[in-house]
Design a protein around this motif. Sequence first.
Motif, PDB file in Angstrom:
ATOM      1  N   ARG A 187       0.826  -1.193   0.000  1.00  0.00           N
ATOM      2  CA  ARG A 187       0.000   0.000   0.000  1.00  0.00           C
ATOM      3  C   ARG A 187       0.866   1.251   0.000  1.00  0.00           C
ATOM      4  O   ARG A 187       1.955   1.262   0.562  1.00  0.00           O
ATOM      5  CB  ARG A 187      -0.929   0.001   1.224  1.00  0.00           C
ATOM      6  N   PHE A 188       0.353   2.269  -0.648  1.00  0.00           N
ATOM      7  CA  PHE A 188       1.060   3.538  -0.734  1.00  0.00           C
ATOM      8  C   PHE A 188       0.363   4.546   0.174  1.00  0.00           C
ATOM      9  O   PHE A 188      -0.870   4.583   0.247  1.00  0.00           O
ATOM     10  CB  PHE A 188       1.096   4.020  -2.182  1.00  0.00           C
ATOM     11  N   ALA A 189       1.124   5.379   0.838  1.00  0.00           N
ATOM     12  CA  ALA A 189       0.574   6.279   1.855  1.00  0.00           C
ATOM     13  C   ALA A 189      -0.527   7.158   1.291  1.00  0.00           C
ATOM     14  O   ALA A 189      -1.521   7.439   1.965  1.00  0.00           O
ATOM     15  CB  ALA A 189       1.695   7.139   2.443  1.00  0.00           C
ATOM     16  N   ASP A 190      -0.392   7.587   0.030  1.00  0.00           N
ATOM     17  CA  ASP A 190      -1.388   8.495  -0.535  1.00  0.00           C
ATOM     18  C   ASP A 190      -2.645   7.778  -0.991  1.00  0.00           C
ATOM     19  O   ASP A 190      -3.584   8.395  -1.475  1.00  0.00           O
ATOM     20  CB  ASP A 190      -0.786   9.277  -1.701  1.00  0.00           C
ATOM     21  N   ALA A 191      -2.712   6.429  -0.852  1.00  0.00           N
ATOM     22  CA  ALA A 191      -3.886   5.682  -1.302  1.00  0.00           C
ATOM     23  C   ALA A 191      -4.931   5.526  -0.215  1.00  0.00           C
ATOM     24  O   ALA A 191      -6.028   5.051  -0.479  1.00  0.00           O
ATOM     25  CB  ALA A 191      -3.472   4.300  -1.804  1.00  0.00           C
ATOM     26  N   ARG A 192      -4.623   5.915   1.002  1.00  0.00           N
ATOM     27  CA  ARG A 192      -5.551   5.632   2.103  1.00  0.00           C
ATOM     28  C   ARG A 192      -6.949   6.209   1.874  1.00  0.00           C
ATOM     29  O   ARG A 192      -7.940   5.573   2.252  1.00  0.00           O
ATOM     30  CB  ARG A 192      -4.981   6.132   3.429  1.00  0.00           C
ATOM     31  N   PRO A 193      -7.125   7.390   1.264  1.00  0.00           N
ATOM     32  CA  PRO A 193      -8.491   7.866   1.029  1.00  0.00           C
ATOM     33  C   PRO A 193      -9.334   6.911   0.184  1.00  0.00           C
ATOM     34  O   PRO A 193     -10.560   6.945   0.257  1.00  0.00           O
ATOM     35  CB  PRO A 193      -8.274   9.203   0.307  1.00  0.00           C
ATOM     36  N   ASP A 194      -8.686   6.080  -0.640  1.00  0.00           N
ATOM     37  CA  ASP A 194      -9.417   5.133  -1.473  1.00  0.00           C
ATOM     38  C   ASP A 194      -9.614   3.789  -0.789  1.00  0.00           C
ATOM     39  O   ASP A 194     -10.139   2.858  -1.382  1.00  0.00           O
ATOM     40  CB  ASP A 194      -8.680   4.920  -2.803  1.00  0.00           C
ATOM     41  N   LEU A 195      -9.162   3.654   0.442  1.00  0.00           N
ATOM     42  CA  LEU A 195      -9.307   2.402   1.176  1.00  0.00           C
ATOM     43  C   LEU A 195     -10.238   2.651   2.365  1.00  0.00           C
ATOM     44  O   LEU A 195      -9.802   3.073   3.433  1.00  0.00           O
ATOM     45  CB  LEU A 195      -7.939   1.906   1.649  1.00  0.00           C
ATOM     46  N   PRO A 196     -11.532   2.410   2.186  1.00  0.00           N
ATOM     47  CA  PRO A 196     -12.494   2.694   3.254  1.00  0.00           C
ATOM     48  C   PRO A 196     -12.293   1.792   4.463  1.00  0.00           C
ATOM     49  O   PRO A 196     -11.680   0.713   4.367  1.00  0.00           O
ATOM     50  CB  PRO A 196     -13.849   2.447   2.587  1.00  0.00           C
ATOM     51  N   GLU A 197     -12.828   2.219   5.585  1.00  0.00           N
ATOM     52  CA  GLU A 197     -12.613   1.506   6.837  1.00  0.00           C
ATOM     53  C   GLU A 197     -13.126   0.075   6.782  1.00  0.00           C
ATOM     54  O   GLU A 197     -12.507  -0.832   7.343  1.00  0.00           O
ATOM     55  CB  GLU A 197     -13.265   2.265   7.992  1.00  0.00           C
ATOM     56  N   HIS A 210      -6.501  -9.195   8.299  1.00  0.00           N
ATOM     57  CA  HIS A 210      -5.796 -10.449   8.594  1.00  0.00           C
ATOM     58  C   HIS A 210      -4.552 -10.631   7.744  1.00  0.00           C
ATOM     59  O   HIS A 210      -3.772 -11.565   7.968  1.00  0.00           O
ATOM     60  CB  HIS A 210      -6.736 -11.638   8.378  1.00  0.00           C
ATOM     61  N   LEU A 211      -4.344  -9.743   6.755  1.00  0.00           N
ATOM     62  CA  LEU A 211      -3.228  -9.892   5.827  1.00  0.00           C
ATOM     63  C   LEU A 211      -2.077  -8.959   6.195  1.00  0.00           C
ATOM     64  O   LEU A 211      -2.317  -7.800   6.573  1.00  0.00           O
ATOM     65  CB  LEU A 211      -3.681  -9.579   4.395  1.00  0.00           C
ATOM     66  N   PRO A 212      -0.833  -9.422   6.083  1.00  0.00           N
ATOM     67  CA  PRO A 212       0.293  -8.505   6.279  1.00  0.00           C
ATOM     68  C   PRO A 212       0.307  -7.444   5.193  1.00  0.00           C
ATOM     69  O   PRO A 212       0.053  -7.749   4.016  1.00  0.00           O
ATOM     70  CB  PRO A 212       1.520  -9.423   6.207  1.00  0.00           C
ATOM     71  N   ALA A 213       0.569  -6.210   5.568  1.00  0.00           N
ATOM     72  CA  ALA A 213       0.569  -5.113   4.597  1.00  0.00           C
ATOM     73  C   ALA A 213       1.768  -4.205   4.859  1.00  0.00           C
ATOM     74  O   ALA A 213       2.024  -3.801   5.998  1.00  0.00           O
ATOM     75  CB  ALA A 213      -0.731  -4.315   4.700  1.00  0.00           C
ATOM     76  N   PHE A 214       2.474  -3.880   3.792  1.00  0.00           N
ATOM     77  CA  PHE A 214       3.605  -2.956   3.880  1.00  0.00           C
ATOM     78  C   PHE A 214       3.181  -1.641   3.239  1.00  0.00           C
ATOM     79  O   PHE A 214       2.688  -1.622   2.110  1.00  0.00           O
ATOM     80  CB  PHE A 214       4.825  -3.521   3.151  1.00  0.00           C
ATOM     81  N   ARG A 215       3.394  -0.553   3.950  1.00  0.00           N
ATOM     82  CA  ARG A 215       3.006   0.760   3.450  1.00  0.00           C
ATOM     83  C   ARG A 215       4.245   1.546   3.022  1.00  0.00           C
ATOM     84  O   ARG A 215       5.162   1.760   3.808  1.00  0.00           O
ATOM     85  CB  ARG A 215       2.226   1.536   4.506  1.00  0.00           C
ATOM     86  N   VAL A 216       4.250   1.965   1.765  1.00  0.00           N
ATOM     87  CA  VAL A 216       5.329   2.795   1.229  1.00  0.00           C
ATOM     88  C   VAL A 216       5.090   4.227   1.682  1.00  0.00           C
ATOM     89  O   VAL A 216       4.016   4.795   1.454  1.00  0.00           O
ATOM     90  CB  VAL A 216       5.364   2.705  -0.309  1.00  0.00           C
TER      91      VAL A 216
END
Length: 412
Positions: A33-43, A51-57
Amino acid sequence: MSDAEVLLMVDDRPSSFTRYAARELAGRLVLLRFADARPDLPEDYLRETAHLPAFRVREGASPAEEARRYRDWAAGLPTPPTRFCNPSEPRQAVAQRFAELAGLPHLTGRQVALVRDKAVMKSRFRELGLRTAEFARVRSGAEIERFAGRHGWPVVLKPVDSFACLDTYRLDDPGGLAGIDLGARDWMVEAYLGGTEWEACAIVLDGEVLDVWPSAMPCRPLDIVDGAMNANISVGTGEGPPVDLRALVQRIVTGMGIDHGYAHMEFFLIDGEVYAGEIGIRLAGCEIPANHGHAYGFDVFGATLAVYLGRRPDLDYRERRCAGDLLLPLPGTGLVRRITSRDELLGMPGVIDAVLKVGADDTVTARRASHNASGYAHVVGASIGEVESRMREVLARFTIEVVAREAHTAPT
Protein backbone atom coordinates in the motif's frame (compact mmCIF):
# COMPACT_ATOMS: atom_id res chain seq x y z
CA MET A 1 5.79 -23.45 -9.27
CA SER A 2 4.87 -24.46 -5.73
CA ASP A 3 1.45 -23.64 -4.34
CA ALA A 4 3.31 -22.27 -1.33
CA GLU A 5 4.64 -19.22 -3.18
CA VAL A 6 3.53 -15.89 -1.73
CA LEU A 7 2.27 -12.97 -3.80
CA LEU A 8 2.94 -9.28 -3.13
CA MET A 9 0.00 -7.33 -4.55
CA VAL A 10 -0.47 -3.58 -4.92
CA ASP A 11 -3.61 -2.61 -3.04
CA ASP A 12 -4.67 0.98 -3.67
CA ARG A 13 -8.43 0.52 -4.10
CA PRO A 14 -11.01 -2.12 -3.25
CA SER A 15 -12.09 -4.24 -6.22
CA SER A 16 -13.70 -7.59 -6.86
CA PHE A 17 -10.26 -8.99 -7.65
CA THR A 18 -8.53 -7.71 -4.52
CA ARG A 19 -11.41 -8.87 -2.33
CA TYR A 20 -11.22 -12.31 -3.95
CA ALA A 21 -7.47 -12.51 -3.41
CA ALA A 22 -7.86 -11.48 0.23
CA ARG A 23 -10.34 -14.34 0.77
CA GLU A 24 -8.61 -17.05 -1.22
CA LEU A 25 -4.91 -16.40 -0.57
CA ALA A 26 -4.84 -15.99 3.20
CA GLY A 27 -1.32 -16.98 4.26
CA ARG A 28 -0.01 -16.52 0.71
CA LEU A 29 -0.81 -12.84 0.09
CA VAL A 30 0.99 -9.70 1.21
CA LEU A 31 -0.44 -6.26 0.42
CA LEU A 32 1.62 -3.31 -0.84
CA ARG A 33 0.00 0.00 0.00
CA PHE A 34 1.06 3.54 -0.73
CA ALA A 35 0.57 6.28 1.85
CA ASP A 36 -1.39 8.50 -0.53
CA ALA A 37 -3.89 5.68 -1.30
CA ARG A 38 -5.55 5.63 2.10
CA PRO A 39 -8.49 7.87 1.03
CA ASP A 40 -9.42 5.13 -1.47
CA LEU A 41 -9.31 2.40 1.18
CA PRO A 42 -12.49 2.69 3.25
CA GLU A 43 -12.61 1.51 6.84
CA ASP A 44 -14.78 -1.53 6.07
CA TYR A 45 -12.25 -2.71 3.48
CA LEU A 46 -9.35 -2.17 5.88
CA ARG A 47 -11.19 -4.33 8.43
CA GLU A 48 -11.90 -6.94 5.75
CA THR A 49 -8.19 -7.21 4.92
CA ALA A 50 -6.83 -6.77 8.46
CA HIS A 51 -5.80 -10.45 8.59
CA LEU A 52 -3.23 -9.89 5.83
CA PRO A 53 0.29 -8.50 6.28
CA ALA A 54 0.57 -5.11 4.60
CA PHE A 55 3.61 -2.96 3.88
CA ARG A 56 3.01 0.76 3.45
CA VAL A 57 5.33 2.80 1.23
CA ARG A 58 5.92 6.17 2.83
CA GLU A 59 5.02 9.24 0.84
CA GLY A 60 8.07 11.23 -0.26
CA ALA A 61 10.64 8.59 0.71
CA SER A 62 13.16 7.41 -1.87
CA PRO A 63 12.20 4.21 -3.75
CA ALA A 64 15.53 2.57 -2.91
CA GLU A 65 15.10 3.26 0.81
CA GLU A 66 11.52 1.96 0.81
CA ALA A 67 12.58 -1.19 -1.04
CA ARG A 68 15.35 -1.78 1.50
CA ARG A 69 12.91 -1.22 4.34
CA TYR A 70 10.47 -3.66 2.66
CA ARG A 71 13.13 -6.37 2.27
CA ASP A 72 13.99 -6.12 5.96
CA TRP A 73 10.30 -6.26 6.88
CA ALA A 74 9.51 -9.18 4.52
CA ALA A 75 12.42 -11.19 5.93
CA GLY A 76 10.43 -11.44 9.15
CA LEU A 77 7.39 -13.00 7.48
CA PRO A 78 6.85 -16.78 7.63
CA THR A 79 7.34 -16.87 3.84
CA PRO A 80 8.48 -13.71 2.02
CA PRO A 81 6.78 -12.96 -1.32
CA THR A 82 8.49 -14.23 -4.46
CA ARG A 83 5.84 -13.09 -6.95
CA PHE A 84 4.30 -9.70 -7.73
CA CYS A 85 1.00 -8.39 -9.07
CA ASN A 86 0.01 -4.81 -9.78
CA PRO A 87 -3.66 -4.39 -10.74
CA SER A 88 -3.40 -0.58 -10.68
CA GLU A 89 -3.06 1.23 -13.99
CA PRO A 90 -1.96 4.65 -12.68
CA ARG A 91 0.69 3.11 -10.39
CA GLN A 92 2.41 1.02 -13.05
CA ALA A 93 5.65 2.98 -13.08
CA VAL A 94 6.14 3.34 -9.33
CA ALA A 95 4.86 -0.18 -8.56
CA GLN A 96 7.01 -1.97 -11.13
CA ARG A 97 10.07 0.03 -10.07
CA PHE A 98 9.41 -0.98 -6.46
CA ALA A 99 9.14 -4.65 -7.48
CA GLU A 100 12.44 -4.37 -9.33
CA LEU A 101 14.21 -2.87 -6.32
CA ALA A 102 12.62 -5.53 -4.08
CA GLY A 103 13.97 -8.32 -6.31
CA LEU A 104 10.56 -9.50 -7.56
CA PRO A 105 9.29 -10.22 -11.11
CA HIS A 106 8.40 -6.91 -12.76
CA LEU A 107 7.91 -4.97 -15.95
CA THR A 108 11.04 -3.13 -17.04
CA GLY A 109 11.06 0.63 -17.46
CA ARG A 110 10.79 0.15 -21.22
CA GLN A 111 7.81 -2.17 -20.83
CA VAL A 112 6.07 0.29 -18.52
CA ALA A 113 6.49 2.96 -21.20
CA LEU A 114 5.05 0.57 -23.81
CA VAL A 115 1.90 -0.06 -21.78
CA ARG A 116 1.46 3.41 -20.22
CA ASP A 117 2.65 6.01 -22.73
CA LYS A 118 0.10 5.74 -25.50
CA ALA A 119 2.31 7.39 -28.11
CA VAL A 120 5.14 4.94 -27.38
CA MET A 121 2.59 2.11 -27.36
CA LYS A 122 1.11 2.99 -30.75
CA SER A 123 4.56 3.40 -32.28
CA ARG A 124 5.36 -0.13 -31.11
CA PHE A 125 2.07 -1.42 -32.55
CA ARG A 126 3.13 -0.06 -35.92
CA GLU A 127 6.58 -1.60 -35.61
CA LEU A 128 4.78 -4.92 -35.07
CA GLY A 129 2.83 -4.48 -38.31
CA LEU A 130 -0.48 -3.39 -36.79
CA ARG A 131 -2.66 -0.56 -38.00
CA THR A 132 -3.48 2.29 -35.62
CA ALA A 133 -5.25 5.63 -35.86
CA GLU A 134 -3.01 8.46 -37.03
CA PHE A 135 -1.55 10.16 -33.95
CA ALA A 136 0.93 12.77 -32.76
CA ARG A 137 2.20 14.28 -29.53
CA VAL A 138 0.98 17.84 -29.13
CA ARG A 139 1.68 20.80 -26.84
CA SER A 140 -0.60 23.51 -28.18
CA GLY A 141 -3.93 24.18 -29.79
CA ALA A 142 -2.13 25.19 -32.98
CA GLU A 143 -0.51 21.74 -33.23
CA ILE A 144 -3.89 20.09 -32.75
CA GLU A 145 -5.41 22.24 -35.49
CA ARG A 146 -2.53 21.41 -37.86
CA PHE A 147 -3.09 17.70 -37.13
CA ALA A 148 -6.80 18.06 -37.86
CA GLY A 149 -5.93 19.92 -41.05
CA ARG A 150 -4.05 16.83 -42.22
CA HIS A 151 -6.38 14.13 -40.90
CA GLY A 152 -9.73 15.85 -40.45
CA TRP A 153 -12.09 16.57 -37.58
CA PRO A 154 -13.15 15.12 -35.21
CA VAL A 155 -10.00 14.22 -33.32
CA VAL A 156 -9.44 12.62 -29.92
CA LEU A 157 -7.27 14.48 -27.41
CA LYS A 158 -5.88 12.67 -24.36
CA PRO A 159 -2.94 12.65 -21.96
CA VAL A 160 -0.44 9.99 -23.03
CA ASP A 161 -0.88 8.28 -19.64
CA SER A 162 -4.65 8.65 -19.26
CA PHE A 163 -6.96 5.78 -18.32
CA ALA A 164 -10.74 5.33 -17.92
CA CYS A 165 -11.17 8.25 -20.36
CA LEU A 166 -10.00 10.71 -17.68
CA ASP A 167 -9.20 14.03 -19.41
CA THR A 168 -9.97 12.44 -22.80
CA TYR A 169 -12.01 14.49 -25.26
CA ARG A 170 -13.52 14.20 -28.70
CA LEU A 171 -12.99 17.54 -30.42
CA ASP A 172 -15.27 18.31 -33.36
CA ASP A 173 -13.69 21.68 -34.12
CA PRO A 174 -11.18 24.16 -32.65
CA GLY A 175 -13.84 25.45 -30.26
CA GLY A 176 -13.64 22.21 -28.30
CA LEU A 177 -10.23 23.25 -26.96
CA ALA A 178 -11.71 25.94 -24.76
CA GLY A 179 -10.92 25.37 -21.11
CA ILE A 180 -8.42 22.51 -21.64
CA ASP A 181 -5.03 23.14 -20.01
CA LEU A 182 -2.41 21.73 -22.36
CA GLY A 183 0.49 22.78 -20.15
CA ALA A 184 -0.14 20.50 -17.21
CA ARG A 185 0.52 17.08 -18.80
CA ASP A 186 1.94 15.35 -21.87
CA TRP A 187 -0.78 15.17 -24.51
CA MET A 188 -1.42 13.37 -27.78
CA VAL A 189 -4.04 13.65 -30.47
CA GLU A 190 -5.50 10.88 -32.63
CA ALA A 191 -7.68 10.70 -35.69
CA TYR A 192 -11.20 9.62 -34.72
CA LEU A 193 -11.93 6.09 -35.90
CA GLY A 194 -15.31 4.80 -37.04
CA GLY A 195 -16.21 1.13 -37.24
CA THR A 196 -16.90 -1.07 -34.22
CA GLU A 197 -14.90 -0.84 -31.01
CA TRP A 198 -14.17 -4.12 -29.20
CA GLU A 199 -12.27 -5.19 -26.11
CA ALA A 200 -10.26 -8.34 -25.52
CA CYS A 201 -8.83 -9.71 -22.27
CA ALA A 202 -6.15 -12.40 -22.10
CA ILE A 203 -4.02 -14.21 -19.56
CA VAL A 204 -0.37 -14.89 -20.29
CA LEU A 205 2.09 -17.37 -18.81
CA ASP A 206 5.72 -17.86 -19.84
CA GLY A 207 5.12 -15.53 -22.78
CA GLU A 208 2.20 -17.62 -24.11
CA VAL A 209 -1.31 -16.24 -24.49
CA LEU A 210 -3.40 -18.98 -22.86
CA ASP A 211 -6.78 -17.66 -23.98
CA VAL A 212 -8.56 -14.49 -25.02
CA TRP A 213 -12.07 -13.35 -24.11
CA PRO A 214 -13.74 -10.69 -26.28
CA SER A 215 -16.16 -8.05 -25.01
CA ALA A 216 -18.70 -6.01 -26.93
CA MET A 217 -19.38 -2.41 -25.94
CA PRO A 218 -22.92 -1.18 -26.59
CA CYS A 219 -21.57 2.38 -26.36
CA ARG A 220 -18.07 3.73 -26.83
CA PRO A 221 -16.14 4.93 -23.77
CA LEU A 222 -16.02 8.50 -25.07
CA ASP A 223 -19.81 8.47 -25.38
CA ILE A 224 -20.13 6.90 -21.92
CA VAL A 225 -18.42 9.82 -20.17
CA ASP A 226 -20.98 12.09 -21.85
CA GLY A 227 -23.94 10.06 -20.55
CA ALA A 228 -24.37 7.01 -22.80
CA MET A 229 -25.07 3.56 -21.32
CA ASN A 230 -21.99 2.31 -19.50
CA ALA A 231 -21.65 -1.41 -20.14
CA ASN A 232 -19.40 -4.20 -21.36
CA ILE A 233 -20.62 -7.60 -22.55
CA SER A 234 -18.37 -10.67 -22.49
CA VAL A 235 -19.17 -12.77 -25.55
CA GLY A 236 -18.94 -16.44 -24.66
CA THR A 237 -20.97 -17.39 -27.76
CA GLY A 238 -19.88 -17.24 -31.39
CA GLU A 239 -20.84 -13.59 -31.83
CA GLY A 240 -17.37 -12.21 -31.23
CA PRO A 241 -15.38 -10.30 -33.83
CA PRO A 242 -14.15 -12.29 -36.87
CA VAL A 243 -10.54 -11.90 -35.77
CA ASP A 244 -7.90 -14.36 -34.56
CA LEU A 245 -7.71 -12.68 -31.19
CA ARG A 246 -5.17 -15.03 -29.70
CA ALA A 247 -2.78 -14.38 -32.59
CA LEU A 248 -3.38 -10.63 -32.31
CA VAL A 249 -2.65 -10.43 -28.60
CA GLN A 250 0.24 -12.90 -28.92
CA ARG A 251 1.91 -10.65 -31.49
CA ILE A 252 1.78 -7.75 -29.06
CA VAL A 253 2.77 -9.76 -25.99
CA THR A 254 5.75 -11.23 -27.83
CA GLY A 255 6.68 -7.86 -29.32
CA MET A 256 6.66 -6.23 -25.89
CA GLY A 257 8.40 -9.13 -24.14
CA ILE A 258 5.57 -9.70 -21.67
CA ASP A 259 6.20 -12.86 -19.66
CA HIS A 260 2.99 -13.25 -17.65
CA GLY A 261 -0.10 -11.47 -16.41
CA TYR A 262 -3.52 -10.21 -17.40
CA ALA A 263 -3.73 -8.15 -20.59
CA HIS A 264 -6.62 -5.88 -21.53
CA MET A 265 -6.82 -4.55 -25.08
CA GLU A 266 -9.13 -2.28 -27.06
CA PHE A 267 -9.29 -2.35 -30.84
CA PHE A 268 -11.44 -1.20 -33.73
CA LEU A 269 -12.80 -3.27 -36.60
CA ILE A 270 -13.25 -1.16 -39.73
CA ASP A 271 -14.32 -2.82 -42.99
CA GLY A 272 -12.85 -6.09 -41.78
CA GLU A 273 -9.50 -4.56 -40.79
CA VAL A 274 -8.18 -4.40 -37.22
CA TYR A 275 -6.87 -1.11 -35.84
CA ALA A 276 -5.05 -1.52 -32.53
CA GLY A 277 -6.20 0.92 -29.89
CA GLU A 278 -4.54 0.44 -26.52
CA ILE A 279 -3.30 -2.33 -24.24
CA GLY A 280 -2.74 -2.55 -20.51
CA ILE A 281 -0.93 -5.25 -18.57
CA ARG A 282 -3.26 -5.34 -15.57
CA LEU A 283 -6.83 -6.37 -14.94
CA ALA A 284 -9.50 -4.67 -16.97
CA GLY A 285 -11.50 -1.97 -15.26
CA CYS A 286 -15.07 -1.99 -13.96
CA GLU A 287 -16.33 -5.59 -13.65
CA ILE A 288 -15.08 -6.82 -17.04
CA PRO A 289 -13.04 -9.75 -15.63
CA ALA A 290 -16.07 -10.94 -13.63
CA ASN A 291 -18.12 -10.82 -16.84
CA HIS A 292 -15.82 -13.43 -18.35
CA GLY A 293 -16.33 -15.71 -15.37
CA HIS A 294 -20.10 -15.45 -15.74
CA ALA A 295 -19.99 -15.88 -19.52
CA TYR A 296 -17.74 -18.96 -19.54
CA GLY A 297 -18.64 -20.43 -16.16
CA PHE A 298 -15.15 -20.55 -14.62
CA ASP A 299 -13.09 -18.98 -11.86
CA VAL A 300 -11.57 -16.04 -13.74
CA PHE A 301 -9.98 -14.45 -10.67
CA GLY A 302 -8.45 -17.78 -9.63
CA ALA A 303 -7.02 -18.20 -13.13
CA THR A 304 -5.57 -14.68 -13.00
CA LEU A 305 -3.94 -15.26 -9.63
CA ALA A 306 -2.49 -18.53 -10.93
CA VAL A 307 -0.51 -16.84 -13.72
CA TYR A 308 0.77 -14.19 -11.31
CA LEU A 309 1.90 -17.04 -9.04
CA GLY A 310 3.64 -18.70 -12.00
CA ARG A 311 1.18 -21.59 -12.34
CA ARG A 312 -0.85 -22.73 -15.34
CA PRO A 313 -4.54 -22.21 -14.56
CA ASP A 314 -7.40 -24.61 -15.14
CA LEU A 315 -9.49 -23.09 -17.93
CA ASP A 316 -12.43 -25.48 -17.58
CA TYR A 317 -15.35 -23.62 -19.14
CA ARG A 318 -18.77 -24.84 -18.03
CA GLU A 319 -20.91 -22.18 -19.70
CA ARG A 320 -21.24 -20.42 -23.03
CA ARG A 321 -23.40 -17.32 -22.93
CA CYS A 322 -23.13 -13.54 -22.92
CA ALA A 323 -22.69 -11.72 -19.61
CA GLY A 324 -22.16 -8.05 -18.99
CA ASP A 325 -21.65 -5.46 -16.30
CA LEU A 326 -24.00 -2.50 -16.44
CA LEU A 327 -22.69 0.45 -14.45
CA LEU A 328 -25.57 2.23 -12.75
CA PRO A 329 -25.78 6.00 -13.16
CA LEU A 330 -24.40 8.52 -10.71
CA PRO A 331 -26.08 11.64 -12.08
CA GLY A 332 -24.51 14.35 -9.96
CA THR A 333 -22.67 15.51 -6.87
CA GLY A 334 -24.56 15.93 -3.62
CA LEU A 335 -26.77 13.90 -1.29
CA VAL A 336 -28.52 10.69 -2.36
CA ARG A 337 -32.18 10.95 -1.44
CA ARG A 338 -33.27 7.59 -2.81
CA ILE A 339 -31.98 4.74 -4.95
CA THR A 340 -33.37 1.46 -6.32
CA SER A 341 -32.57 -1.39 -3.93
CA ARG A 342 -30.41 -4.42 -4.66
CA ASP A 343 -33.40 -6.72 -4.20
CA GLU A 344 -35.34 -4.77 -6.82
CA LEU A 345 -32.42 -5.06 -9.24
CA LEU A 346 -32.14 -8.82 -8.68
CA GLY A 347 -35.80 -9.18 -9.60
CA MET A 348 -35.25 -7.75 -13.09
CA PRO A 349 -34.85 -10.06 -16.13
CA GLY A 350 -31.31 -11.42 -16.57
CA VAL A 351 -29.82 -9.77 -13.47
CA ILE A 352 -27.76 -12.35 -11.56
CA ASP A 353 -25.86 -10.02 -9.23
CA ALA A 354 -25.93 -6.38 -8.20
CA VAL A 355 -23.78 -4.16 -6.01
CA LEU A 356 -24.74 -0.69 -4.85
CA LYS A 357 -21.81 1.49 -3.87
CA VAL A 358 -23.99 4.24 -2.44
CA GLY A 359 -27.20 4.43 -0.44
CA ALA A 360 -29.76 6.92 0.74
CA ASP A 361 -28.24 9.80 2.76
CA ASP A 362 -24.73 9.18 1.32
CA THR A 363 -22.79 12.12 -0.05
CA VAL A 364 -21.48 11.40 -3.56
CA THR A 365 -19.19 13.04 -6.10
CA ALA A 366 -19.71 12.43 -9.80
CA ARG A 367 -16.68 12.43 -12.09
CA ARG A 368 -16.21 12.53 -15.85
CA ALA A 369 -14.73 9.03 -16.07
CA SER A 370 -15.76 5.74 -17.65
CA HIS A 371 -15.99 4.10 -14.21
CA ASN A 372 -18.26 6.77 -12.69
CA ALA A 373 -21.16 4.82 -11.18
CA SER A 374 -23.43 4.33 -8.18
CA GLY A 375 -23.04 0.56 -8.50
CA TYR A 376 -23.36 -2.18 -11.07
CA ALA A 377 -25.49 -5.12 -12.14
CA HIS A 378 -24.36 -8.30 -13.88
CA VAL A 379 -26.79 -9.19 -16.66
CA VAL A 380 -26.79 -12.45 -18.66
CA GLY A 381 -28.49 -13.64 -21.82
CA ALA A 382 -28.19 -15.90 -24.82
CA SER A 383 -26.85 -13.17 -27.13
CA ILE A 384 -25.31 -9.71 -27.14
CA GLY A 385 -28.66 -8.30 -28.24
CA GLU A 386 -30.58 -9.96 -25.42
CA VAL A 387 -28.13 -8.76 -22.78
CA GLU A 388 -28.17 -5.20 -24.14
CA SER A 389 -31.99 -5.19 -24.23
CA ARG A 390 -32.13 -6.38 -20.63
CA MET A 391 -29.59 -3.75 -19.60
CA ARG A 392 -31.71 -1.01 -21.12
CA GLU A 393 -34.73 -2.31 -19.22
CA VAL A 394 -32.70 -2.16 -15.98
CA LEU A 395 -31.76 1.45 -16.74
CA ALA A 396 -35.37 2.33 -17.48
CA ARG A 397 -36.46 0.95 -14.09
CA PHE A 398 -33.48 2.12 -12.02
CA THR A 399 -33.89 5.37 -10.12
CA ILE A 400 -31.44 7.48 -8.14
CA GLU A 401 -32.11 10.97 -6.88
CA VAL A 402 -29.14 13.17 -5.98
CA VAL A 403 -29.69 16.69 -4.68
CA ALA A 404 -27.13 19.41 -4.12
CA ARG A 405 -26.08 19.80 -0.49
CA GLU A 406 -27.27 23.41 -0.56
CA ALA A 407 -30.75 22.35 -1.70
CA HIS A 408 -30.92 19.72 1.03
CA THR A 409 -29.87 22.05 3.85
CA ALA A 410 -31.72 25.16 2.71
CA PRO A 411 -34.41 26.30 5.17
CA THR A 412 -38.01 25.62 4.22
